[in-house]
Design a protein around this motif. Sequence first.
Motif, PDB file in Angstrom:
ATOM      1  N   ILE A 127      76.423  47.325  44.446  1.00 43.25           N
ATOM      2  CA  ILE A 127      77.478  46.715  44.114  1.00 43.25           C
ATOM      3  C   ILE A 127      77.826  45.899  44.749  1.00 43.25           C
ATOM      4  O   ILE A 127      78.614  45.100  44.291  1.00 43.25           O
ATOM      5  CB  ILE A 127      79.090  47.598  43.769  1.00 43.25           C
ATOM      6  CG1 ILE A 127      78.860  49.054  45.145  1.00 43.25           C
ATOM      7  CG2 ILE A 127      78.804  48.926  42.895  1.00 43.25           C
ATOM      8  CD1 ILE A 127      80.556  49.627  45.315  1.00 43.25           C
ATOM      9  N   ALA A 128      77.846  46.195  45.576  1.00 39.31           N
ATOM     10  CA  ALA A 128      77.797  44.112  46.815  1.00 39.31           C
ATOM     11  C   ALA A 128      76.994  43.682  46.839  1.00 39.31           C
ATOM     12  O   ALA A 128      77.622  41.914  47.184  1.00 39.31           O
ATOM     13  CB  ALA A 128      77.704  44.883  48.590  1.00 39.31           C
ATOM     14  N   GLY A 129      75.865  43.564  46.144  1.00 36.29           N
ATOM     15  CA  GLY A 129      75.363  42.608  45.150  1.00 36.29           C
ATOM     16  C   GLY A 129      76.139  42.158  44.255  1.00 36.29           C
ATOM     17  O   GLY A 129      75.650  40.696  44.177  1.00 36.29           O
ATOM     18  N   ALA A 130      76.717  42.927  43.841  1.00 32.89           N
ATOM     19  CA  ALA A 130      77.016  42.485  42.509  1.00 32.89           C
ATOM     20  C   ALA A 130      78.564  42.227  42.911  1.00 32.89           C
ATOM     21  O   ALA A 130      78.816  40.730  41.893  1.00 32.89           O
ATOM     22  CB  ALA A 130      77.043  43.524  41.309  1.00 32.89           C
ATOM     23  N   SER A 131      79.379  41.728  43.779  1.00 35.42           N
ATOM     24  CA  SER A 131      81.321  41.508  43.799  1.00 35.42           C
ATOM     25  C   SER A 131      81.703  39.995  44.230  1.00 35.42           C
ATOM     26  O   SER A 131      80.301  39.897  45.617  1.00 35.42           O
ATOM     27  CB  SER A 131      81.424  42.357  45.187  1.00 35.42           C
ATOM     28  OG  SER A 131      82.897  42.193  45.743  1.00 35.42           O
ATOM     29  N   PRO A 132      81.984  39.404  43.669  1.00 34.49           N
ATOM     30  CA  PRO A 132      82.856  38.503  44.433  1.00 34.49           C
ATOM     31  C   PRO A 132      83.359  38.368  46.103  1.00 34.49           C
ATOM     32  O   PRO A 132      83.227  37.474  45.965  1.00 34.49           O
ATOM     33  CB  PRO A 132      83.536  37.641  43.044  1.00 34.49           C
ATOM     34  CG  PRO A 132      83.709  38.771  42.171  1.00 34.49           C
ATOM     35  CD  PRO A 132      82.711  39.822  42.939  1.00 34.49           C
ATOM     36  N   LYS A 133      83.446  39.765  45.896  1.00 35.80           N
ATOM     37  CA  LYS A 133      84.052  39.743  46.997  1.00 35.80           C
ATOM     38  C   LYS A 133      83.751  40.847  48.275  1.00 35.80           C
ATOM     39  O   LYS A 133      82.994  41.597  47.940  1.00 35.80           O
ATOM     40  CB  LYS A 133      85.593  40.606  46.565  1.00 35.80           C
ATOM     41  CG  LYS A 133      86.762  39.275  45.720  1.00 35.80           C
ATOM     42  CD  LYS A 133      87.068  37.971  46.802  1.00 35.80           C
ATOM     43  CE  LYS A 133      87.618  36.882  46.336  1.00 35.80           C
ATOM     44  NZ  LYS A 133      87.896  35.843  47.049  1.00 35.80           N
TER      45      LYS A 133
END
Length: 293
Positions: A127-133
């Motif tokens: 999810i960190a890899g997908a998150s813009p923030k």
Amino acid sequence: MSLRKQLQGTGVALVTPFKTDAQVDFEALGNVIEAMIKGGVEYLVTLGTTGETPTLDKQEKLDIVHYTFEKVAGRVPVVVGIGGNNTQELIKDLHHFPLEKAVAVLSASPYYNKPSQEGLFQHYKAIAGASPKPIILYNVPGRTGRNLNADTTLRLANEVPNIAGIKEASGDMAQCMQLLRDRPEQFLIVSGDDALALPQLACGMDGVISVAANAFPKQFSDMVRACLKADLKTAKKLNDQLMAAYDLMFAENNPAGVKAFMHEEGLLQNVVRLPVVPLSAGLHQKVKAYGKH
């Protein structure tokens, strides 16, 4: 400014007010947001689990995020809660939710699945890899059934660039102190336990994401600021006054407890969504009596 500096102090895990027909009460939400900012809290967290997110549908969540940004109008930072136990669904949400005005995403560990520590690591890495923030981990084993241990948290902090901090609500002081000793310099660590916030701040945490501050924004944020300035005498005095409220607030359910306090303050209707129910009559009377003391 680093996230650790930006989110120092008190963040409020905002409740979601409902009308008597259980629809989202946006007028009351606006009043709550104004009360939090007027009370001096440093930032707001929308769509945390205190906001009853498990019982909100996707459109309601989107509407609440849009409304919160509009109402806050840049006056304080806003963190958006996007968590759950379906990693691929969360990745879709991170792409679809309006996060342009958010400073970070708070993501609760997967509940019910009870993944291994490696599973937790891979979930958060994805999810960190997908998150813009930046992602703030949220460890709350009392609700999820699985502790995100210190070694896994530190591995995420050191190996995954977009993981910026943790809301730590394990209640394990030894685990908290290990995190505080070994964290990277810019890694944010905030308390997720109102009743333990004072000792955790004294050990070096950067602040609190609080439930109680919904009902006591000034008193709670004053306590946190005093603690961060190492004025423990003032902090203890303020915290001592709140201890009975913490007990009442979490005796049966969150957010039924804090909503009872807020209802007595005139901020919202005393309405929650099933499977949560309002406080029992006897406990609500104690809440009412607390407000008069």
